[in-house]
Design a protein around this motif. Sequence first.
Motif, PDB file in Angstrom:
ATOM      1  N   ARG A   1       0.833  -1.212   0.000  1.00 45.43           N
ATOM      2  CA  ARG A   1       0.000   0.000   0.000  1.00 45.43           C
ATOM      3  C   ARG A   1       0.863   1.256   0.000  1.00 45.43           C
ATOM      4  N   LEU A   2       1.872   1.278   0.850  1.00 41.92           N
ATOM      5  CA  LEU A   2       2.686   2.486   0.944  1.00 41.92           C
ATOM      6  C   LEU A   2       3.677   2.596  -0.200  1.00 41.92           C
ATOM      7  N   LEU A   3       4.102   1.467  -0.756  1.00 39.08           N
ATOM      8  CA  LEU A   3       4.939   1.545  -1.944  1.00 39.08           C
ATOM      9  C   LEU A   3       4.137   2.132  -3.101  1.00 39.08           C
ATOM     10  N   ALA A   4       2.863   1.765  -3.180  1.00 38.18           N
ATOM     11  CA  ALA A   4       1.995   2.355  -4.207  1.00 38.18           C
ATOM     12  C   ALA A   4       1.808   3.855  -3.972  1.00 38.18           C
ATOM     13  N   GLU A   5       1.679   4.253  -2.706  1.00 38.32           N
ATOM     14  CA  GLU A   5       1.589   5.676  -2.372  1.00 38.32           C
ATOM     15  C   GLU A   5       2.846   6.419  -2.815  1.00 38.32           C
ATOM     16  N   MET A   6       3.979   5.771  -2.635  1.00 37.70           N
ATOM     17  CA  MET A   6       5.255   6.385  -3.000  1.00 37.70           C
ATOM     18  C   MET A   6       5.306   6.685  -4.493  1.00 37.70           C
ATOM     19  N   LYS A   7       4.618   5.875  -5.284  1.00 34.81           N
ATOM     20  CA  LYS A   7       4.619   6.023  -6.750  1.00 34.81           C
ATOM     21  C   LYS A   7       3.480   6.908  -7.262  1.00 34.81           C
ATOM     22  N   THR A   8       2.679   7.451  -6.355  1.00 37.34           N
ATOM     23  CA  THR A   8       1.539   8.266  -6.757  1.00 37.34           C
ATOM     24  C   THR A   8       1.948   9.726  -6.864  1.00 37.34           C
ATOM     25  N   PRO A   9       1.751  10.356  -8.021  1.00 36.78           N
ATOM     26  CA  PRO A   9       2.212  11.736  -8.191  1.00 36.78           C
ATOM     27  C   PRO A   9       1.468  12.713  -7.294  1.00 36.78           C
ATOM     28  N   ALA A  10       2.200  13.740  -6.875  1.00 36.34           N
ATOM     29  CA  ALA A  10       1.606  14.773  -6.042  1.00 36.34           C
ATOM     30  C   ALA A  10       0.575  15.577  -6.810  1.00 36.34           C
ATOM     31  N   GLU A  11       0.765  15.668  -8.108  1.00 40.58           N
ATOM     32  CA  GLU A  11      -0.084  16.493  -8.956  1.00 40.58           C
ATOM     33  C   GLU A  11      -0.143  15.841 -10.329  1.00 40.58           C
ATOM     34  N   ALA A  12      -1.268  15.861 -10.958  1.00 38.84           N
ATOM     35  CA  ALA A  12      -1.422  15.248 -12.282  1.00 38.84           C
ATOM     36  C   ALA A  12      -0.358  15.774 -13.234  1.00 38.84           C
ATOM     37  N   GLY A  13       0.263  14.845 -13.941  1.00 40.61           N
ATOM     38  CA  GLY A  13       1.291  15.226 -14.902  1.00 40.61           C
ATOM     39  C   GLY A  13       2.688  15.306 -14.327  1.00 40.61           C
ATOM     40  N   ARG A  14       2.809  15.196 -12.993  1.00 44.23           N
ATOM     41  CA  ARG A  14       4.125  15.218 -12.355  1.00 44.23           C
ATOM     42  C   ARG A  14       4.709  13.809 -12.312  1.00 44.23           C
ATOM     43  N   ASN A  15       6.025  13.721 -12.134  1.00 46.32           N
ATOM     44  CA  ASN A  15       6.671  12.409 -12.043  1.00 46.32           C
ATOM     45  C   ASN A  15       7.354  12.240 -10.696  1.00 46.32           C
ATOM     46  N   TYR A  16       6.717  12.791  -9.641  1.00 48.94           N
ATOM     47  CA  TYR A  16       7.287  12.711  -8.295  1.00 48.94           C
ATOM     48  C   TYR A  16       6.177  12.382  -7.316  1.00 48.94           C
ATOM     49  N   GLY A  17       6.395  11.321  -6.541  1.00 48.55           N
ATOM     50  CA  GLY A  17       5.425  10.916  -5.537  1.00 48.55           C
ATOM     51  C   GLY A  17       5.900  11.261  -4.148  1.00 48.55           C
ATOM     52  N   LEU A  18       5.972  10.254  -3.272  1.00 47.35           N
ATOM     53  CA  LEU A  18       6.424  10.470  -1.892  1.00 47.35           C
ATOM     54  C   LEU A  18       7.913  10.137  -1.794  1.00 47.35           C
ATOM     55  N   GLY A  19       8.740  11.059  -2.258  1.00 46.42           N
ATOM     56  CA  GLY A  19      10.190  10.852  -2.196  1.00 46.42           C
ATOM     57  C   GLY A  19      10.731   9.961  -3.288  1.00 46.42           C
ATOM     58  N   LEU A  20       9.909   9.607  -4.251  1.00 46.22           N
ATOM     59  CA  LEU A  20      10.313   8.734  -5.349  1.00 46.22           C
ATOM     60  C   LEU A  20       9.900   9.375  -6.673  1.00 46.22           C
ATOM     61  N   ALA A  21      10.832   9.394  -7.626  1.00 43.88           N
ATOM     62  CA  ALA A  21      10.557   9.963  -8.940  1.00 43.88           C
ATOM     63  C   ALA A  21      10.552   8.855  -9.989  1.00 43.88           C
ATOM     64  N   TRP A  22      10.158   9.188 -11.198  1.00 45.28           N
ATOM     65  CA  TRP A  22      10.190   8.195 -12.271  1.00 45.28           C
ATOM     66  C   TRP A  22      10.366   8.885 -13.606  1.00 45.28           C
ATOM     67  N   ARG A  23      10.806   8.091 -14.573  1.00 44.75           N
ATOM     68  CA  ARG A  23      10.951   8.583 -15.951  1.00 44.75           C
ATOM     69  C   ARG A  23      10.644   7.448 -16.893  1.00 44.75           C
ATOM     70  N   ASP A  24      10.120   7.780 -18.067  1.00 44.78           N
ATOM     71  CA  ASP A  24       9.776   6.784 -19.068  1.00 44.78           C
ATOM     72  C   ASP A  24      10.828   6.782 -20.168  1.00 44.78           C
ATOM     73  N   THR A  25      11.185   5.591 -20.619  1.00 42.51           N
ATOM     74  CA  THR A  25      12.199   5.441 -21.657  1.00 42.51           C
ATOM     75  C   THR A  25      11.546   5.396 -23.034  1.00 42.51           C
ATOM     76  N   THR A  26      12.362   5.501 -24.052  1.00 43.04           N
ATOM     77  CA  THR A  26      11.842   5.462 -25.422  1.00 43.04           C
ATOM     78  C   THR A  26      11.337   4.076 -25.804  1.00 43.04           C
ATOM     79  N   CYS A  27      11.743   3.048 -25.058  1.00 42.74           N
ATOM     80  CA  CYS A  27      11.275   1.689 -25.352  1.00 42.74           C
ATOM     81  C   CYS A  27      10.089   1.296 -24.478  1.00 42.74           C
ATOM     82  N   GLY A  28       9.499   2.270 -23.785  1.00 40.25           N
ATOM     83  CA  GLY A  28       8.267   2.016 -23.052  1.00 40.25           C
ATOM     84  C   GLY A  28       8.435   1.513 -21.636  1.00 40.25           C
ATOM     85  N   LEU A  29       9.654   1.406 -21.145  1.00 37.57           N
ATOM     86  CA  LEU A  29       9.880   0.961 -19.776  1.00 37.57           C
ATOM     87  C   LEU A  29       9.895   2.163 -18.839  1.00 37.57           C
ATOM     88  N   ARG A  30       9.245   2.023 -17.696  1.00 35.42           N
ATOM     89  CA  ARG A  30       9.263   3.079 -16.684  1.00 35.42           C
ATOM     90  C   ARG A  30      10.341   2.765 -15.650  1.00 35.42           C
TER      91      ARG A  30
END
Length: 359
Positions: free
Chosen positions: A277-306
């Motif tokens: 549950r909390l790992l999922a919270e960590m991956k939830t963006p603070a604001e729509a369109g953002r790539n930052y959750g609870l201390g965890l960020a993400w980026r998408d690659t050109t081959c479709g992997l996050r």
Amino acid sequence: MKRLVGALVAGVTAMAVVAAPAAAGSAPLQGQLDSVVAASAVGGLAEVRDGHRVWRGASGVAEVGTTRAVPVNGRFRAGSITKTFVATVVLQLVDEGELRLEDPVEKWLPGVVPNGQQITVRHLLNHTSGLYDFKDTLTMPDILANRWRTWTADEVIQRAVANPPTVEPPGQTFDYSNTNYTVLGEIITAVTGESYGDAVERRLIRPLGLHGTEMPGTSPRIRGPHPHGYVPSGHGLLDFTEMNPSVFGAGGELISTTRDLNNFLTALLAGKLLSSRLLAEMKTPAEAGRNYGLGLAWRDTTCGLRLYGNDGDSLTYQSWTFSTTDARHQVTVALTPDFGADSDQYVDTLLDKAVCGSA
């Protein structure tokens, strides 16, 4: 810290660096790292994982004016990657029922920040509190003049709250602020009775066997093998490897290695440190369109992997650590920038090619 550096970069001539020879048998990855260093850094090191295959490499020099190679197992200041460690400790306390994401700051730190009844732990974690970033109150001359000074959390929080909030009401808009994690460090102490650094050591670093990682507190040294780090000055690059890291505090003091950061992300994303549950919270963006959750960020690659992880800028070192959720693809890179160019664009290319070249 990039804003601080930017104030003095103009007019600084990049110094020549002799590149270390590429490692045999690893030309594609080594070539990518060489390109990043040639464009933007004195030296760099990386660890790339592709399933059961691991590549470690280095490029450039460990110290300006020498031909000494960057140690592939070198340690470096990991900057804001610290925030992912601190966020994990905070969420462990939530898992344990010691803390709630909706707890107001005022509950744990009465009177410390204005509007403390409205700002919650969640707002601090996802940078929607509106607390002014204390780093914006510091100039490069301030940093240079206070190289050995110990900054307390109370000092930097007071510097921040002397300025009006950047977001009102809290929780509405993402606005990155290092002050959020300074406050979280103090909340960890209020909840546990131990410093945030001790909590990170006890809960994460020691159990995971991250032997090259530490929370240095006020110690100015980087122990063990490491490349030197620099800041721009009127006379070229100034060696600023040793400095009191308390100015970074809970938002950026971590020292680590490429291997340790990959191992940490493996454990985190596999659910070994937090409930699902909390790992999922960590991956939830603070604001729509953002790539930052609870201390965890993400980026998408050109081959479709996050890729999930974070990046860090600690003035003299820049670092990136990202992984797919199954840890099948992982890339951690650390640079000692020369401030001749913005390294982000070059590292973005390296990350993408390292992951998508074997996807």
